[in-house]
Design an enzyme around this catalytic site. Structure first.
Site, PDB file in Angstrom:
ATOM      1  CE  LYS A 198       1.415   3.404  -7.470  1.00  0.00           C
ATOM      2  NZ  LYS A 198       1.951   3.533  -6.145  1.00  0.00           N
TER       3      LYS A 198
HETATM    4  C1  LIG Z   1       2.423   4.446  -5.030  1.00  0.00           C
HETATM    5  C2  LIG Z   1       3.821   4.590  -4.597  1.00  0.00           C
HETATM    6  C3  LIG Z   1       4.202   4.584  -3.251  1.00  0.00           C
HETATM    7  C4  LIG Z   1       3.226   4.596  -2.113  1.00  0.00           C
HETATM    8  O1  LIG Z   1       2.231   3.676  -2.194  1.00  0.00           O
HETATM    9  P1  LIG Z   1       0.811   3.951  -1.487  1.00  0.00           P
HETATM   10  O2  LIG Z   1       0.152   2.637  -1.608  1.00  0.00           O
HETATM   11  O3  LIG Z   1       0.135   5.040  -2.270  1.00  0.00           O
HETATM   12  O4  LIG Z   1       1.083   4.351  -0.082  1.00  0.00           O
HETATM   13  C5  LIG Z   1       5.554   4.638  -2.947  1.00  0.00           C
HETATM   14  N1  LIG Z   1       6.486   4.719  -3.913  1.00  0.00           N
HETATM   15  C6  LIG Z   1       6.158   4.757  -5.205  1.00  0.00           C
HETATM   16  C7  LIG Z   1       7.240   4.838  -6.224  1.00  0.00           C
HETATM   17  C8  LIG Z   1       4.818   4.712  -5.588  1.00  0.00           C
HETATM   18  O5  LIG Z   1       4.490   4.793  -6.884  1.00  0.00           O
END
Ligand SMILES: *Cc1c(COP(=O)(O)O)cnc(C)c1O
Length: 408
Positions: A198
């Site tokens: 992210k």
């Molecule tokens: C990454 C992500 C999640 C979950 O996040 P984690 O930190 O991996 O648990 C949920 N929704 C979206 C759209 C994501 O890209």
């Protein structure tokens, strides 16, 4: 990939020496977890996105679960989730025993719209009481929150934004005003992930923002086993207090069970350090997006970026739609060819209504927009560690692919 050319993954963290130093300091301090970095990170995060409250947890998935729980969703309730998203958006509804109705999306950008949400609501009645909607700002492009808010108010739905892709951006918030993603200007909750892929990372981590103080308290408790340590809230006064009226030093209470969703202090130290770089990372992401947008223009209609929405997005992923039918090459073969040239790509996402668990639970359904988006989408390398020359290299490889279509 010629000698000296790096492999370019579709996304990657950007960790710098000062990030490492901040983590190392905490590793040598007294508290590895439940220490002072938790509140410091939460306050800084809330300020960065213009939110009243922020609760940190150990994943974006936990952040979503905190929100579905605090919204009061439960068995007998139904929540609208767009089918093009990561698994966790839908799973967070199931964790609290509510049912998911998958909404279709705009085939040109994968986003939930007020129209596709209404169509999903029309199907929801048979499954329970519609109680919530979870718009997903896919790739960083914002869902039209003004329209979603209006629909939610008419139908009495809680609005939980999955903003895991959208930190750093802003979107229209009604009356011509713009609001930062996460300020909850048109929602009850916004959820973020700080997974390494992210825009900013804390290793594993998540944040839920809200304007609602009671929901904030409830999420803070739920994150840590459902434990209460504030004397004013104790229910069992005879157990809680000594005869002299002082609180017994060992005492805590659990009015409802929670989870251990706590983030560590060293993760929060990394998050705090990365948060300080959000503006710089966002600026680079905007520059990179503009370069891709410009250089990809001649490749239309075979390769083109997903259609943007209004708002000032900071993209997490750079997604293109490719007309594989015109290429005479299927997506898997195209991905292998790009990989051989040192270019990593990925598909975000297989529509969640097509996952076995949800097919078994709700039966096989067809969502044409989601499936049309899924068939054509590809995420190409996009992270601040890339140079302009790296972008040019990706575009050149896509050009070679597109030229096959003209030759065919
Ligand atoms: C990454 C992500 C999640 C979950 O996040 P984690 O930190 O991996 O648990 C949920 N929704 C979206 C759209 C994501 O890209």
């Amino acid at each position: 990939m010629s000698a000296g050319e790096r492999f370019l993954p579709y996304g990657r963290q950007s960790i710098e020496a000062d990030d490492i130093a901040r983590v190392a300091e905490v590793l040598q301090a007294d508290y590895l977890t439940t220490g002072p970095l938790i509140a410091r990170f939460e306050e800084a995060f809330a300020e960065a996105v213009g939110a009243r409250h922020a609760v940190v947890s150990n994943s974006g998935t936990a952040a979503l679960h905190l929100a579905t729980h605090a919204a009061g969703l439960g068995p007998g309730d139904v929540a609208i989730v767009p089918s093009v998203t990561f698994l966790a958006t839908a799973n967070a509804v199931r964790y609290v025993g509510a049912e998911v109705v998958f909404a279709d999306v705009d085939p040109e950008n994968g986003l939930l719209t007020a129209e596709t949400a209404e169509a999903a609501l029309a199907r929801a009645g048979a499954m329970g009481r519609p109680r919530a909607i979870l718009p997903v700002h896919l790739n960083g492009h914002s869902v039209d929150m003004v329209a979603i808010r209006a629909l939610a108010e008419r139908q009495g739905l809680a609005v939980i934004e999955d903003a895991c892709h959208a930190i750093g951006g802003s979107h229209p918030a009604g009356n011509g005003a713009m609001a930062a993603v996460g300020a909850c200007a048109a929602s009850d909750f916004a959820c973020f992930s700080l997974h390494p892929v992210k825009t900013i990372t804390m290793g594993e981590g998540g944040v839920t923002t809200t304007s609602d103080s009671a929901a904030f308290q409830r999420m803070s408790r739920f994150r840590s086993h459902g434990m209460v340590r504030e004397a004013a809230q104790f229910e069992q006064r005879a157990l809680a207090f000594a005869p002299d009226g002082e609180v017994n030093p060992w005492y805590y209470e659990m009015p409802e069970p929670g989870f251990n969703y706590r983030a560590t202090d060293f993760a929060c130290a990394l998050g705090l350090s990365q948060l300080g770089k959000l503006a710089r990372f966002a600026a680079r992401r905007r520059e990179m997006r503009a370069r891709y947008d410009r250089l990809l223009k001649p490749l239309a209609p075979i390769v083109r970026p997903v259609r943007p929405t209004s708002g000032d997005a900071v993209l997490h992923l750079y997604a293109v739609l490719i007309e594989f039918d015109m290429l005479g090459l299927d997506r898997a073969a195209a991905m292998r060819r790009l990989k051989d040239e040192g270019i990593g790509t990925m598909v975000h996402y297989l529509p969640v209504h097509m996952q076995p668990y949800y097919r078994h639970r709700y039966g096989t359904s067809v969502l044409e927009g989601a499936e049309a988006y899924y068939r054509r989408v590809l995420s190409i390398p996009f992270h601040p560690g890339m140079s302009d020359a790296d972008i040019d290299r990706v575009v050149a490889a896509l050009e070679r692919l597109a030229r096959r279509a003209h030759a065919a």
